[in-house]
Design a protein around this motif. Structure first.
Motif, PDB file in Angstrom:
ATOM      1  N   TYR A 116     -13.654  40.395  56.465  1.00  0.00           N
ATOM      2  CA  TYR A 116     -14.634  41.065  55.607  1.00  0.00           C
ATOM      3  C   TYR A 116     -14.375  42.566  55.436  1.00  0.00           C
ATOM      4  O   TYR A 116     -15.095  43.234  54.696  1.00  0.00           O
ATOM      5  CB  TYR A 116     -16.046  40.857  56.173  1.00  0.00           C
ATOM      6  CG  TYR A 116     -16.615  39.497  55.875  1.00  0.00           C
ATOM      7  CD1 TYR A 116     -17.390  39.259  54.740  1.00  0.00           C
ATOM      8  CD2 TYR A 116     -16.348  38.425  56.719  1.00  0.00           C
ATOM      9  CE1 TYR A 116     -17.896  38.004  54.463  1.00  0.00           C
ATOM     10  CE2 TYR A 116     -16.853  37.159  56.461  1.00  0.00           C
ATOM     11  CZ  TYR A 116     -17.623  36.953  55.328  1.00  0.00           C
ATOM     12  OH  TYR A 116     -18.122  35.697  55.066  1.00  0.00           O
ATOM     13  N   LEU A 125     -17.444  48.638  60.238  1.00  0.00           N
ATOM     14  CA  LEU A 125     -18.064  47.338  59.999  1.00  0.00           C
ATOM     15  C   LEU A 125     -18.458  46.774  61.358  1.00  0.00           C
ATOM     16  O   LEU A 125     -17.600  46.598  62.236  1.00  0.00           O
ATOM     17  CB  LEU A 125     -17.093  46.400  59.285  1.00  0.00           C
ATOM     18  CG  LEU A 125     -17.574  44.980  58.979  1.00  0.00           C
ATOM     19  CD1 LEU A 125     -18.768  45.006  58.021  1.00  0.00           C
ATOM     20  CD2 LEU A 125     -16.438  44.145  58.384  1.00  0.00           C
ATOM     21  N   LEU A 200     -21.918  42.844  59.502  1.00  0.00           N
ATOM     22  CA  LEU A 200     -21.502  41.465  59.282  1.00  0.00           C
ATOM     23  C   LEU A 200     -22.358  40.573  60.174  1.00  0.00           C
ATOM     24  O   LEU A 200     -22.390  40.752  61.397  1.00  0.00           O
ATOM     25  CB  LEU A 200     -20.022  41.304  59.621  1.00  0.00           C
ATOM     26  CG  LEU A 200     -19.441  39.898  59.634  1.00  0.00           C
ATOM     27  CD1 LEU A 200     -19.501  39.278  58.247  1.00  0.00           C
ATOM     28  CD2 LEU A 200     -17.999  39.937  60.121  1.00  0.00           C
TER      29      LEU A 200
END
Length: 222
Positions: A116, A125, A200
């Motif tokens: 991702y 992230l 995420l």
């Protein structure tokens, strides 16, 4: 980078003669579980930091020539300072960081991060989880995701998503602005302000291992 320098004070006598990452759950230590997660994701350049009973970490990893152990002395540097201190050994590409006291039962969190990651949209992230999927977690969460997909801190008593101790971060945002001893939270707050941090969602089961009861719970599950 695997963080393994903490004192684990909430574990009491369990860490009297061994650092927290060397506590066994199931058939492996917490540190070895983190290493398994790292290798499974295809990462070959691995750095582990150590401070409390650092010689035990060094001895445990002595047979792993590909793993570099960085001893933080005389002071422990916290997560941000520890990562800053390790950057010369981590290169200029995005860096995975992994807490050695979290346990993942399902998908590999680092593989999900790699899938991702988008460097044009983010500088960090983070893997986040829902509290009901946690074993041993008693807090109210850390973040919420805004309508643009960016992370913000949860407000007041609102329940947020929990940071699961795994992230992918651009090393260029880790600098000495905050000194040599600082938390990654300082970096995250700066990225929140710039809208350069995203989350995420991890939909599997996971555990935070920070109390004797938590350890016994995970051992029974395993």
């Amino acid at each position: 980078m695997i963080f393994a320098a903490g004192f684990g004070t909430r574990l009491g006598n369990l860490v009297k003669d061994k650092p927290k990452p060397l506590i066994k759950v199931g058939n492996t230590t917490l540190l070895d579980h983190a290493l398994d997660v790292t290798r499974e994701a295809g990462v070959s350049n691995i750095v582990v930091n150590a401070h409390y009973l650092s010689h035990r970490i060094v001895d445990h990893l002595a047979s792993h020539s590909s793993i570099r152990v960085i001893i933080e002395e005389p002071d422990i540097l916290d997560t941000g300072g520890g990562l800053l201190n390790a950057l010369p050994h981590l290169g200029t590409e995005p860096v995975f960081t992994l807490n050695s006291d979290n346990y993942w039962f399902d998908k590999n969190p680092l593989s999900l991060l790699a899938d991702y990651w988008n460097g044009q949209e983010m500088d960090a992230l983070l893997v986040l989880g829902i509290r009901k999927n946690a074993f041993g977690y008693k807090g109210r969460g850390d973040f919420v995701i805004d309508t643009g997909g960016h992370l913000i801190r949860r407000s007041g008593q609102d329940t947020g998503l929990v940071y699961l101790g795994a992230q992918l971060i651009n090393p260029s945002v880790i600098d000495s602005e905050f000194g040599s001893v600082f938390s990654l939270n300082a970096i995250w707050d700066r990225l929140i302000h710039k809208k350069r941090i995203k989350g995420l969602l991890y939909d599997g089961k996971w555990a935070v291992i920070d109390t004797p009861h938590g350890i016994e719970t995970i051992r029974k599950i395993l």
